[in-house]
Design a protein around this motif. Structure first.
Motif, mmCIF file in Angstrom:
data_model
loop_
_atom_site.group_PDB
_atom_site.id
_atom_site.type_symbol
_atom_site.label_atom_id
_atom_site.label_comp_id
_atom_site.label_asym_id
_atom_site.label_seq_id
_atom_site.Cartn_x
_atom_site.Cartn_y
_atom_site.Cartn_z
ATOM 1 N N LEU A 61 0.838 -1.187 0.000
ATOM 2 C CA LEU A 61 0.000 0.000 0.000
ATOM 3 C C LEU A 61 0.882 1.249 0.000
ATOM 4 O O LEU A 61 1.908 1.287 0.679
ATOM 5 C CB LEU A 61 -0.929 0.007 1.216
ATOM 6 N N PRO A 62 0.486 2.281 -0.746
ATOM 7 C CA PRO A 62 1.280 3.505 -0.839
ATOM 8 C C PRO A 62 1.042 4.421 0.371
ATOM 9 O O PRO A 62 0.414 5.466 0.278
ATOM 10 C CB PRO A 62 0.800 4.143 -2.146
ATOM 11 N N VAL A 63 1.546 4.005 1.519
ATOM 12 C CA VAL A 63 1.310 4.700 2.776
ATOM 13 C C VAL A 63 2.216 5.925 2.896
ATOM 14 O O VAL A 63 3.413 5.853 2.620
ATOM 15 C CB VAL A 63 1.554 3.744 3.969
ATOM 16 N N VAL A 64 1.612 7.037 3.320
ATOM 17 C CA VAL A 64 2.339 8.269 3.616
ATOM 18 C C VAL A 64 2.060 8.600 5.087
ATOM 19 O O VAL A 64 0.980 9.077 5.422
ATOM 20 C CB VAL A 64 1.882 9.430 2.709
ATOM 21 N N PRO A 65 3.016 8.320 5.982
ATOM 22 C CA PRO A 65 2.806 8.609 7.399
ATOM 23 C C PRO A 65 3.135 10.061 7.759
ATOM 24 O O PRO A 65 4.182 10.577 7.371
ATOM 25 C CB PRO A 65 3.769 7.662 8.125
ATOM 26 N N LEU A 66 2.219 10.699 8.495
ATOM 27 C CA LEU A 66 2.407 12.054 9.008
ATOM 28 C C LEU A 66 2.232 11.992 10.523
ATOM 29 O O LEU A 66 1.161 11.632 10.996
ATOM 30 C CB LEU A 66 1.385 13.023 8.416
ATOM 31 N N PRO A 74 10.870 10.301 16.178
ATOM 32 C CA PRO A 74 11.341 8.935 16.422
ATOM 33 C C PRO A 74 12.261 8.460 15.305
ATOM 34 O O PRO A 74 12.253 9.009 14.197
ATOM 35 C CB PRO A 74 10.048 8.121 16.439
ATOM 36 N N ASP A 75 13.041 7.449 15.594
ATOM 37 C CA ASP A 75 13.887 6.804 14.594
ATOM 38 C C ASP A 75 13.110 5.598 14.076
ATOM 39 O O ASP A 75 12.877 4.641 14.824
ATOM 40 C CB ASP A 75 15.209 6.369 15.233
ATOM 41 N N LEU A 76 12.678 5.662 12.829
ATOM 42 C CA LEU A 76 11.817 4.619 12.271
ATOM 43 C C LEU A 76 12.421 4.035 11.002
ATOM 44 O O LEU A 76 13.164 4.720 10.290
ATOM 45 C CB LEU A 76 10.425 5.188 11.965
ATOM 46 N N PRO A 77 12.052 2.790 10.671
ATOM 47 C CA PRO A 77 12.608 2.133 9.474
ATOM 48 C C PRO A 77 11.861 2.461 8.184
ATOM 49 O O PRO A 77 11.957 1.731 7.215
ATOM 50 C CB PRO A 77 12.472 0.650 9.830
ATOM 51 N N PHE A 78 11.108 3.528 8.168
ATOM 52 C CA PHE A 78 10.405 3.962 6.951
ATOM 53 C C PHE A 78 10.368 5.485 6.954
ATOM 54 O O PHE A 78 10.548 6.133 7.983
ATOM 55 C CB PHE A 78 8.998 3.356 6.858
ATOM 56 N N GLU A 79 10.110 6.051 5.777
ATOM 57 C CA GLU A 79 10.039 7.508 5.649
ATOM 58 C C GLU A 79 8.732 8.019 6.235
ATOM 59 O O GLU A 79 7.686 7.372 6.125
ATOM 60 C CB GLU A 79 10.141 7.914 4.185
ATOM 61 N N PHE A 80 8.791 9.197 6.841
ATOM 62 C CA PHE A 80 7.617 9.839 7.399
ATOM 63 C C PHE A 80 7.896 11.321 7.546
ATOM 64 O O PHE A 80 9.049 11.750 7.510
ATOM 65 C CB PHE A 80 7.246 9.226 8.763
#
Length: 176
Positions: A61-66, A74-80
């Protein structure tokens, strides 16, 4: 005794864009924008929230986290994208970009950010706890999920992505 409800400032928190559902069948405009509060307190279960986002990304899914919060990002393993201590106006602008407002807490009283997001036409996906039961009415104004139910939460969000008409109905009820 009187109940005095928490007031949402509708002059600030209101839809600031066209409330178009994600369009999975299109190549542009198909992003699924998920908003959330980042808080490192264990009861907020941000680790569950990130597990849901990672699950959706793995599913393609083309998720865009905001995200927003008072702490450093936070340090996360995906772009946000992250807003640190935003003004109420900046928060409302961020919320208005979202399709889903995700909260995975295991304990809350009256959790305010999902209500503010709803005022912007965003569909809440929230754990079945506390005051969220009062305004996130399952399959009417949002979707409630059990605490720590990563797969079930990802399934619920994916279903809203794949059924834009359901997202639209929940968004309209949420806004009302």
């Amino acid at each position: 005794a009187y109940t005095i409800p928490y007031g949402i400032d509708f002059d600030i928190f209101h839809p600031q864009r066209d409330r178009t559902p994600p369009q999975p069948e299109k190549s542009t405009g198909n992003e699924l924008v998920i908003g959330a509060l980042f808080n490192s307190m264990p009861r907020k279960r941000f680790f569950d929230l990130t597990a849901v986002v990672k699950t959706l990304i793995k599913r393609g899914l083309p998720v865009v986290p905001l995200f927003f919060g008072a702490e450093n990002p936070p340090d996360l393993p995906f772009e946000f994208s992250y807003l640190q201590q935003p003004s109420r106006e900046a928060l409302a602008q961020m919320m208005s970009k979202c399709h889903i407002w995700l909260t995975m807490s295991d304990q809350e009283g009256l959790h305010i950010p999902p209500m503010e997001a709803m005022a912007c036409g965003v569909v809440p996906v929230a754990t079945d706890i506390g005051g969220m039961r009062d305004y996130c009415l399952h399959n009417y104004t949002g979707v409630r999920v059990p605490v720590a139910a990563i797969q079930q939460t990802a399934d619920a969000i994916q279903a809203l992505y794949e059924k834009p008409h359901k997202w639209q109905a929940l968004s309209e009820a949420s806004l009302a």
